[in-house]
Structure formats: C-alpha cells, structure tokens
Write a protein that holds these residues in place. Structure first.
Motif, PDB file in Angstrom:
ATOM      1  N   LEU A 196       3.119  -2.090   9.657  1.00  8.27           N
ATOM      2  CA  LEU A 196       4.076  -1.267   8.916  1.00  8.27           C
ATOM      3  C   LEU A 196       3.447   0.038   8.427  1.00  8.27           C
ATOM      4  O   LEU A 196       4.066   1.101   8.483  1.00  8.27           O
ATOM      5  CB  LEU A 196       4.614  -2.051   7.711  1.00  8.27           C
ATOM      6  CG  LEU A 196       5.600  -3.182   8.007  1.00  8.27           C
ATOM      7  CD1 LEU A 196       5.888  -3.959   6.727  1.00  8.27           C
ATOM      8  CD2 LEU A 196       6.893  -2.650   8.600  1.00  8.27           C
ATOM      9  N   LEU A 197       2.215  -0.033   7.949  1.00  2.43           N
ATOM     10  CA  LEU A 197       1.567   1.157   7.387  1.00  2.43           C
ATOM     11  C   LEU A 197       0.910   2.013   8.468  1.00  2.43           C
ATOM     12  O   LEU A 197       0.859   3.241   8.350  1.00  2.43           O
ATOM     13  CB  LEU A 197       0.539   0.736   6.332  1.00  2.43           C
ATOM     14  CG  LEU A 197       1.091  -0.073   5.156  1.00  2.43           C
ATOM     15  CD1 LEU A 197      -0.024  -0.363   4.151  1.00  2.43           C
ATOM     16  CD2 LEU A 197       2.248   0.637   4.467  1.00  2.43           C
ATOM     17  N   GLY A 198       0.404   1.360   9.504  1.00  2.00           N
ATOM     18  CA  GLY A 198      -0.147   2.060  10.658  1.00  2.00           C
ATOM     19  C   GLY A 198      -1.196   3.096  10.316  1.00  2.00           C
ATOM     20  O   GLY A 198      -1.999   2.920   9.397  1.00  2.00           O
ATOM     21  N   ASP A 199      -1.163   4.217  11.038  1.00  2.07           N
ATOM     22  CA  ASP A 199      -2.157   5.275  10.812  1.00  2.07           C
ATOM     23  C   ASP A 199      -1.738   6.243   9.710  1.00  2.07           C
ATOM     24  O   ASP A 199      -2.359   7.286   9.523  1.00  2.07           O
ATOM     25  CB  ASP A 199      -2.442   6.033  12.104  1.00  2.07           C
ATOM     26  CG  ASP A 199      -1.205   6.684  12.710  1.00  2.07           C
ATOM     27  OD1 ASP A 199      -0.135   6.663  12.049  1.00  2.07           O
ATOM     28  OD2 ASP A 199      -1.298   7.212  13.822  1.00  2.07           O
ATOM     29  N   GLU A 200      -0.691   5.851   8.957  1.00  5.48           N
ATOM     30  CA  GLU A 200      -0.272   6.661   7.812  1.00  5.48           C
ATOM     31  C   GLU A 200      -1.174   6.425   6.603  1.00  5.48           C
ATOM     32  O   GLU A 200      -1.033   7.116   5.580  1.00  5.48           O
ATOM     33  CB  GLU A 200       1.175   6.347   7.435  1.00  5.48           C
ATOM     34  CG  GLU A 200       2.192   6.690   8.503  1.00  5.48           C
ATOM     35  CD  GLU A 200       2.267   8.185   8.763  1.00  5.48           C
ATOM     36  OE1 GLU A 200       2.153   8.957   7.793  1.00  5.48           O
ATOM     37  OE2 GLU A 200       2.419   8.567   9.930  1.00  5.48           O
ATOM     38  N   VAL A 201      -2.078   5.426   6.707  1.00  7.02           N
ATOM     39  CA  VAL A 201      -2.986   5.137   5.594  1.00  7.02           C
ATOM     40  C   VAL A 201      -4.416   5.000   6.103  1.00  7.02           C
ATOM     41  O   VAL A 201      -4.668   4.769   7.289  1.00  7.02           O
ATOM     42  CB  VAL A 201      -2.595   3.838   4.849  1.00  7.02           C
ATOM     43  CG1 VAL A 201      -1.195   3.941   4.272  1.00  7.02           C
ATOM     44  CG2 VAL A 201      -2.722   2.620   5.750  1.00  7.02           C
ATOM     45  N   THR A 202      -5.359   5.161   5.183  1.00 12.16           N
ATOM     46  CA  THR A 202      -6.770   4.874   5.442  1.00 12.16           C
ATOM     47  C   THR A 202      -7.259   3.932   4.340  1.00 12.16           C
ATOM     48  O   THR A 202      -6.536   3.646   3.380  1.00 12.16           O
ATOM     49  CB  THR A 202      -7.612   6.164   5.428  1.00 12.16           C
ATOM     50  OG1 THR A 202      -7.521   6.768   4.116  1.00 12.16           O
ATOM     51  CG2 THR A 202      -7.120   7.161   6.458  1.00 12.16           C
ATOM     52  N   ASP A 203      -8.479   3.461   4.483  1.00 12.64           N
ATOM     53  CA  ASP A 203      -9.095   2.603   3.455  1.00 12.64           C
ATOM     54  C   ASP A 203      -8.209   1.421   3.089  1.00 12.64           C
ATOM     55  O   ASP A 203      -8.086   1.047   1.915  1.00 12.64           O
ATOM     56  CB  ASP A 203      -9.414   3.409   2.191  1.00 12.64           C
ATOM     57  CG  ASP A 203     -10.302   4.612   2.474  1.00 12.64           C
ATOM     58  OD1 ASP A 203     -11.192   4.491   3.334  1.00 12.64           O
ATOM     59  OD2 ASP A 203     -10.105   5.660   1.847  1.00 12.64           O
ATOM     60  N   LEU A 204      -7.597   0.825   4.107  1.00 14.37           N
ATOM     61  CA  LEU A 204      -6.698  -0.301   3.875  1.00 14.37           C
ATOM     62  C   LEU A 204      -7.507  -1.550   3.518  1.00 14.37           C
ATOM     63  O   LEU A 204      -8.388  -1.970   4.261  1.00 14.37           O
ATOM     64  CB  LEU A 204      -5.855  -0.562   5.124  1.00 14.37           C
ATOM     65  CG  LEU A 204      -4.907  -1.759   5.088  1.00 14.37           C
ATOM     66  CD1 LEU A 204      -3.870  -1.592   3.985  1.00 14.37           C
ATOM     67  CD2 LEU A 204      -4.228  -1.933   6.451  1.00 14.37           C
ATOM     68  N   GLU A 205      -7.208  -2.116   2.362  1.00 15.64           N
ATOM     69  CA  GLU A 205      -7.856  -3.345   1.917  1.00 15.64           C
ATOM     70  C   GLU A 205      -6.797  -4.390   1.603  1.00 15.64           C
ATOM     71  O   GLU A 205      -5.808  -4.097   0.932  1.00 15.64           O
ATOM     72  CB  GLU A 205      -8.715  -3.098   0.677  1.00 15.64           C
ATOM     73  CG  GLU A 205      -9.892  -2.161   0.914  1.00 15.64           C
ATOM     74  CD  GLU A 205     -10.781  -2.035  -0.303  1.00 15.64           C
ATOM     75  OE1 GLU A 205     -10.564  -2.801  -1.281  1.00 15.64           O
ATOM     76  OE2 GLU A 205     -11.669  -1.167  -0.302  1.00 15.64           O
ATOM     77  N   MET A 206      -7.018  -5.602   2.086  1.00 12.37           N
ATOM     78  CA  MET A 206      -6.077  -6.687   1.857  1.00 12.37           C
ATOM     79  C   MET A 206      -6.850  -7.958   1.533  1.00 12.37           C
ATOM     80  O   MET A 206      -7.794  -8.305   2.228  1.00 12.37           O
ATOM     81  CB  MET A 206      -5.199  -6.908   3.099  1.00 12.37           C
ATOM     82  CG  MET A 206      -4.306  -5.725   3.442  1.00 12.37           C
ATOM     83  SD  MET A 206      -3.186  -6.025   4.838  1.00 12.37           S
ATOM     84  CE  MET A 206      -4.314  -5.823   6.216  1.00 12.37           C
TER      85      MET A 206
END
Length: 283
Positions: A196-206
């Motif tokens: 859903l977030l794709g390359d629209e975000v960086t530094d993705l942490e889950m």
C-alpha cells in the motif's frame, strides 16, 4: 456517454450509502467506553513511535474519540482529529475538554480527506484507517496529506491476533462486503502495508506487539461486553437477529475464541496483537 455518466452517478450513490452505513455502525453501542477501558495506552504508544513533539502539525485519521490525537496534543503538537462519525468526535471533544487539551475535531472521510497536499508533519491512525473499506484509496490519501520528509504512523490489529480472529469468526454472520472492500485486518499484515505504501515512503519499520486486556473474568463476559458496546459486533448480531440458531452459534464461537486466547477464569488476561508501523514520506 450517457451510460458512463449513469454508472458514475450510481457509483457515487453507492459510496455515499456505504459511508452512511459505516457512520451508523460506529455510532452503535459505546465505543468511547471500550476505547477508554480496554486500549487506552495504544494511542500513546503510536504517538511515541512517531516521535510527535512540540509544534508538530499532526493529523489523526479515523481518530474516533482521540485515543491518539489527545496524547499528541498533550505532547505539544497542533493536532487535527478527523473521523467519519460525528458521535465519536463529540465524545472525544468532551474528553479532551475534561483533560484541558485543545485540538481541532473535523468530520472527514479517510478515503477523501478535506486537507491540502503535504499539509501535515505527521499523519497517523490508531486502529482506525484499517476499517475504511477501500485500502488503496485510504493509503493514497494519508500519503498525500503528509509533507515530504514527514512521518506516517499506523497501529492496526493483525489477522492472526485476537481482534483479527474475532472478525474472522463474525464474517459468516455478517452481510456480504460491498464490491472492492477489503478486510480490515489486512492492514495488520506486513506485506499488505508494504504494498500500500510502496515507494512513497522510506525508512519503513514494522513490528508486532501486544496489548494486555485483563478486564474479563470469563469468556462469556468478553462476548457480552462486545455485544453491548462494539459497533461492528452489534451490527453483525442485528443481521442475524431473526435466526436464534445462528445467534447461538455466534455466541458460542465468540466465547470459545476468548477462551482460546486466555479470556477464561483464572487466566492472566488476553494479549491482543497489533502491527506498529512508522515510515518517512518520500520526496
């Protein structure tokens, strides 16, 4: 051309009807009490994960009664709490007033937010946006209103956790979902959020975490509480109200689910799993 126009008009009407249904569902029961009694700490968990601080401009989407919005305002942020259901906003406004906290309360659809591009430093949602039916539209909106370099923060129930399993147990007794709608707990799956977030975000942490709920001394107490105060559960029971056998089946299924997850007599409580997500808006 006429057919296309008529089809578009029909789609709009269907969406308006769907949102009205959702608004009515979340106004059922007493969600403000549930949020305050069972999961009050989740909002603070999300606010701290997002690093919200003094002067930040924050949007809480599907904020409900302000479980995350109020702690964000208490941290010194300039907060807007938006939600589809005015009854929840009013309960949140009253709660904030009692705590001496000031923030803006705004009725808004998570799939069509009335805010400008890049308007907020932090855009977050605590077990909220996951219930908007069209996930891609919702994700697009929450990304749109977050400024480049800003923070996106989400806290969503997982499919495998207790609340996700509760929705799975209720599904056979609920009306069929509208076309294009996706199950809320998908927002608690890492691969779904990543897509859903794709390359629209960086530094993705889950990361998956749990909240302990020890209010119920027996499985039936959990079931009866949710039948009385939780809008989605109330709506499902209303759907099968004319079938006592199905009501009894669902009664048994929910009590058994609570028993399996530690909601029985003598237990130390249930652990409800959620996915905590933070990311940086690209650009």
């Amino acid at each position: 051309m006429a057919d296309a126009t008529e089809a578009a008009r029909s789609d709009v009407q269907a969406d308006v009807a769907l949102k009205a249904k959702h608004r009515k569902m979340w106004a059922l029961g007493d969600y403000p009490t549930l949020a305050g009694e069972l999961i009050p700490e989740l909002g603070t968990t999300l606010v701290e994960a997002c690093g919200v601080g003094d002067g930040d401009k924050v949007l809480d989407i599907a904020a409900g009664t302000g479980n995350a919005a109020i702690p964000a305002a208490r941290a010194g942020a300039d907060v807007t709490a938006s939600d589809l259901t005015p009854e929840l906003l009013e309960a949140g406004r009253q709660q904030a007033g009692k705590q001496g906290v000031e923030l803006e309360w705004r009725e808004a659809d998570a799939e069509a937010l009335p805010f400008g591009d890049g308007e907020f430093d932090t855009v977050m949602s605590c077990v909220g946006v996951m219930f908007a039916p069209h996930h891609e539209a919702t994700a697009g909106e929450l990304l749109r209103v977050c400024r480049p370099g800003g923070t996106v923060g989400l806290l969503n129930w997982t499919p495998e956790g207790f609340i996700g399993q509760m929705f799975a147990a209720m599904k056979p007794y609920a009306p069929p979902p509208p076309p294009g709608a996706k199950p809320p707990p998908l927002w608690g799956k890492e691969e779904h959020v990543r897509a859903l977030l794709g390359d629209e975000v960086t530094d993705l942490e889950m990361r998956r975490q749990t909240v302990r709920v020890d209010r119920f001394d027996r499985p039936e107490a959990f079931r009866d509480y949710f039948k009385a105060v939780y809008g989605p559960t109330i709506a499902v029971y209303r759907n099968i109200a004319d079938s006592p056998d199905r009501v009894a089946e669902l009664d048994q299924a929910l009590a058994e689910l609570a028993r399996e997850h530690g909601g029985g007599s003598g237990s130390s409580g249930m652990e409800w799993e959620y996915l905590l997500v933070t990311a940086r808006r690209s650009g």
